[in-house]
Structures are given as C-alpha cells and as structure tokens.
Design an enzyme around this catalytic site. Structure first.
Site, mmCIF file in Angstrom:
data_model
loop_
_atom_site.group_PDB
_atom_site.id
_atom_site.type_symbol
_atom_site.label_atom_id
_atom_site.label_comp_id
_atom_site.label_asym_id
_atom_site.label_seq_id
_atom_site.Cartn_x
_atom_site.Cartn_y
_atom_site.Cartn_z
ATOM 1 N N GLY A 69 0.815 -1.212 0.000
ATOM 2 C CA GLY A 69 0.000 0.000 0.000
ATOM 3 C C GLY A 69 0.847 1.260 0.000
ATOM 4 N N THR A 70 1.928 1.255 0.764
ATOM 5 C CA THR A 70 2.767 2.456 0.855
ATOM 6 C C THR A 70 3.359 2.806 -0.505
ATOM 7 O OG1 THR A 70 3.308 1.940 3.142
ATOM 8 C CG2 THR A 70 4.807 3.430 1.987
ATOM 9 N N ASN A 146 -8.479 3.326 8.108
ATOM 10 C CA ASN A 146 -7.900 2.205 8.853
ATOM 11 C C ASN A 146 -8.201 2.255 10.346
ATOM 12 O OD1 ASN A 146 -5.979 4.329 7.737
ATOM 13 N ND2 ASN A 146 -5.012 3.827 9.695
ATOM 14 N N GLN A 174 -7.525 -0.587 2.937
ATOM 15 C CA GLN A 174 -8.426 -1.207 3.928
ATOM 16 C C GLN A 174 -9.755 -1.635 3.330
ATOM 17 O OE1 GLN A 174 -7.733 -2.216 6.844
ATOM 18 N NE2 GLN A 174 -5.830 -1.141 7.306
ATOM 19 N N HIS A 196 -1.466 -7.684 2.184
ATOM 20 C CA HIS A 196 -1.540 -8.262 3.540
ATOM 21 C C HIS A 196 -2.766 -7.817 4.323
ATOM 22 C CE1 HIS A 196 0.137 -4.895 6.203
ATOM 23 N NE2 HIS A 196 0.262 -4.409 5.008
ATOM 24 N N THR A 232 13.043 -7.088 -11.005
ATOM 25 C CA THR A 232 12.501 -8.441 -11.183
ATOM 26 C C THR A 232 11.328 -8.667 -10.226
ATOM 27 O OG1 THR A 232 14.668 -9.221 -11.838
ATOM 28 C CG2 THR A 232 13.081 -10.901 -11.156
ATOM 29 N N CYS A 320 1.684 1.386 12.201
ATOM 30 C CA CYS A 320 2.904 2.155 11.922
ATOM 31 C C CYS A 320 2.953 3.451 12.718
ATOM 32 C CB CYS A 320 3.067 2.414 10.437
ATOM 33 S SG CYS A 320 1.557 2.461 9.548
HETATM 34 C C1 LIG Z 1 -5.241 2.833 4.678
HETATM 35 C C2 LIG Z 1 -3.856 2.274 4.550
HETATM 36 N N1 LIG Z 1 -3.074 2.693 3.550
HETATM 37 C C3 LIG Z 1 -1.833 2.221 3.373
HETATM 38 C C4 LIG Z 1 -1.310 1.276 4.220
HETATM 39 C C5 LIG Z 1 0.099 0.797 4.007
HETATM 40 O O1 LIG Z 1 0.109 -0.436 3.367
HETATM 41 P P1 LIG Z 1 1.439 -1.355 3.414
HETATM 42 O O2 LIG Z 1 1.600 -1.775 4.829
HETATM 43 O O3 LIG Z 1 1.110 -2.493 2.497
HETATM 44 O O4 LIG Z 1 2.555 -0.541 2.914
HETATM 45 C C6 LIG Z 1 -2.095 0.804 5.279
HETATM 46 C C7 LIG Z 1 -1.621 -0.207 6.246
HETATM 47 O O5 LIG Z 1 -0.662 -0.164 6.898
HETATM 48 C C8 LIG Z 1 -3.399 1.318 5.451
HETATM 49 O O6 LIG Z 1 -4.182 0.929 6.460
#
Ligand SMILES: Cc1ncc(COP(=O)(O)O)c(C=O)c1O
Length: 377
Positions: A69-70, A146, A174, A196, A232, A320
């Site tokens: 997601g990041t 989230n 989410q 995940h 890759t 986080c």
């Molecule tokens: C709304 C939201 N965006 C982005 C992320 C980041 O995703 P990732 O942990 O796969 O980088 C999260 C979770 O940590 C999330 O809840």
C-alpha cells in the site's frame, strides 16, 4: 490468542499459501526470460493480474504490481504530480502512507490542501470542489479509514474532479476485500491495494492506473511493469496477492455479512456492559469489520496491553503510528480531544474470527477495564 487486529495485518489464507509454496519449489525462472521456466513465471503473473483486476472491475493492463500500500500510494501521488509546480488535495484522516508523500512533495515546492472531516470522520465532497484550483493535479481520498472504518464518498468526489479534469486517487488498502469496489462506478483514476490486508502476503500490492493516465516511475531500471515499476518481480508475492483477490471476490458478500454480525455483537456487548464506552464513527457508513471504541478516563494503550495479557490482540490505531505514541490523528481530526483520542482502542475482525471469540472478547474487555478502573480508584 483471539486476534482482532486485522486492519494491521491479516493471516495468510491457507489457499494463498499453497499457491505461493508452488512458486518457491525452484522450478520458476525470471519472468522476463524467454525459456520455459521464465515463461511459466510470466504466466503466473499474468493470471494474478487478471485476478486483481477482476476484484475491482478493472482491465488487467491497468494493474501495476508493487511492494504494498505504501509504495502504491507513493507511486500514485508522486508519479502523477510531474515536474511543473502543482497543487494537490487530500484529507486529514489519510494513512501516513498518503499524508507523508504529500507533505514531502509540499517541501519540494508543491502546494498542498488537507481537507477536514466531520465528527464521524466524513469528508464533505463539496469541500473538494471549493478547494480545486487551476493548478490542482491530483486529489487523494481514501476509500476506507484504517482507524475508524469510515467509508469516504469517493464517487461524489469524482464528480467534482472529473468536471475539472483533475486526477483522483483512492487508497483502498483497507477497503479491498471488505467492500465491493468497482473502479468505473467510483470514478477513480488510481487506486491502491495492499495484499496483507486481505489475507495475502506482506510486501505485495497493486496500483490501479486507469488507461490513458499519465504516470511517471519513481524507480528507474528495466522494463518490468511497463517501466513504471522496474525490478525483477516477486512471483510468489504477486501470485499470493492474485489468489487473495480471487478468494476475496468469491467470499466478499458472505465475509462482510459475517464480520458485521461479529462487530455488531461486540459493540452491543461493550456498550451494554461497560460504563463510559462509546463507539467512534458509528453513524457513518463504515467497514463491516472495524470498531473504534473509546473508554472514558482510560488509556487505550494500557488497555491494549492488558488485553494482550488476557490473550486478545487489538491495537490503538495504525500499527505504523503506534511507535510514536501520539494520539490517533484520525480521532483528533474528528474533533476528539487528545485525551479522548488516547482512550480508544481499535478492534478489527477477520475471516478466522467466530461469534464465540467476539463474545469472549467482550468479557475480556470488561475484565481489563474493571481491573484498570479498580487500580486507578
Ligand atoms: C489505509 C492504509 N493505507 C496504506 C497502508 C500501508 O500499506 P502497506 O503496509 O502495504 O505498505 C495501510 C496499512 O498499513 C493502510 O491501512
């Protein structure tokens, strides 16, 4: 352990694991290689792309694989901004993985507007219309929050951005797998998914990029992912993400119904038995699995630790952000005082949870709150 922290991460689905295991038996080559071992890997990636696309109503060639997601959010935001000075708009309740790339771009000269939300965590789509400027290039509004689960009116925001030719990104990390997503109905140009969060592997993700949307890469290297995300491919992670999306699509309605029933039973039990408990965002449209509950006068972090000792895993908000010990910026943006925000825990149900676990979780929360209140008296 009763695991009620699925918004932080979800256990890998056993069917996902089976498909990932097959990728790790040493038979697959580099997906860019011409020989049969390479082409076998390529076929797995193609199949995964189709599965991810199907979950959100996209075409396979509109899906870019990345690490989560990041990265999907960073690519969407920085990759559409371009070199010219631009303006971008987001909301105060976004995940750090949207807020921080936006702030970073602001430091590099972009103009940034961060829109407020109401007491339920909802954005007013009209506020987006008022904030649009001739230089606005991108609006980023999450689909589901989230911390509290609020669903933002993304389709209504799209009406505003479309009318002005501005790109719209939505962080659906989410939302994917929990509510139905149709990128055409939403009207988004870019949408982020994290593997995940839907019983897929950590370190897997995808960015939907509507055909014709101009996107610049953040990394430079080979031709993989049309040069937009070179390097890759992790065939196992991509295969796992694809399988997780296929399972989510097949189980969506049933999972949502079941999780909402568990969540509602949990909230009803807590509200009936614990004085000073209040559910955040309970009047907003929200995710079926998420419950943010405040307990007057208590410290949410201490409560989460006490619950862990009682073998119930919950959180105080985004995993986080936990290390910073700051109160949830989402609850603050919703008008809660720092003390109220600090008194909250987030409980997020998932596919493996049962009604019996939800009932036991209520008992344990009551037990922990009583212990803490007695200790404080
Ligand atoms: C709304 C939201 N965006 C982005 C992320 C980041 O995703 P990732 O942990 O796969 O980088 C999260 C979770 O940590 C999330 O809840």
């Amino acid at each position: 352990l009763i695991y009620l922290d699925h918004n932080a991460t979800t256990p890998l689905d056993p069917e996902v694991r089976v498909e990932m295991d097959r990728c790790l038996d040493g038979s697959l080559g580099n997906p860019s290689s011409l020989h049969s071992a390479g082409q076998a890997a390529r076929r797995l990636i193609d199949r995964a792309r189709e599965r991810v696309a199907r979950l959100i109503g996209a075409q396979p060639d509109e899906i870019l694989f990345c690490s989560g997601g990041t990265e999907a959010n960073n690519l969407a935001i920085a990759g559409t901004l371009g070199a010219r000075p631009a303006h971008l708009i987001t909301t105060a309740v976004e995940h750090q993985a949207v807020l921080n790339p936006c702030r970073h771009l602001e430091q590099s000269g972009a103009a940034l507007t961060v829109l407020p939300v109401d007491g339920e965590g909802l954005l007013d789509p009209a506020a987006v219309g008022s904030a649009l400027r001739p230089a606005t290039r991108l609006v980023s509004v999450m689909l589901a929050n989230n911390d509290v689960g609020t669903l933002q009116p993304v389709a209504a925001v799209a009406t505003q951005t479309r009318a002005r030719g501005v790109l719209l990104h939505s962080d659906a990390a989410q939302a994917a797998g929990k509510i139905r997503i149709d990128v055409a109905a939403l009207g988004v140009d870019l949408l982020s998914i994290a593997g995940h969060k839907l019983h897929g592997p950590q370190g897997s993700g995808a960015l939907y990029v509507r055909r014709g949307t101009r996107l610049d890469p953040l990394l430079f290297g080979g031709h993989q992912e049309r040069g937009l995300r070179p390097g890759t491919e992790s065939v196992a992670a991509i295969t796992g993400l694809g399988k997780a999306c296929e399972l989510a699509a097949a189980r969506l309605a049933e999972d949502a119904r079941r999780l909402a029933a568990l969540r509602n039973a949990f909230e009803e039990g807590v509200l009936a038995r614990i004085a000073g408990a209040a559910v955040n965002s309970s009047h907003a449209p929200r995710l079926p699995n998420t419950s943010s509950v405040s307990f007057e006068g208590l410290d949410g972090e201490a409560l989460a630790i006490n619950l862990d000792l009682l073998e119930v895993a919950v959180s105080t908000g985004a995993a986080c952000s936990t290390a910073t010990r700051e109160p949830s910026h989402v609850l603050l943006a919703m008008g809660r005082t720092p003390e109220q925000a600090r008194s909250s825990i987030r409980v997020s149900f998932g596919r493996g949870n049962t009604a019996e676990q939800a009932a036991r979780a209520v008992d344990r929360v009551e037990q922990a709150v009583q212990l803490m209140r007695r200790g404080a008296a």
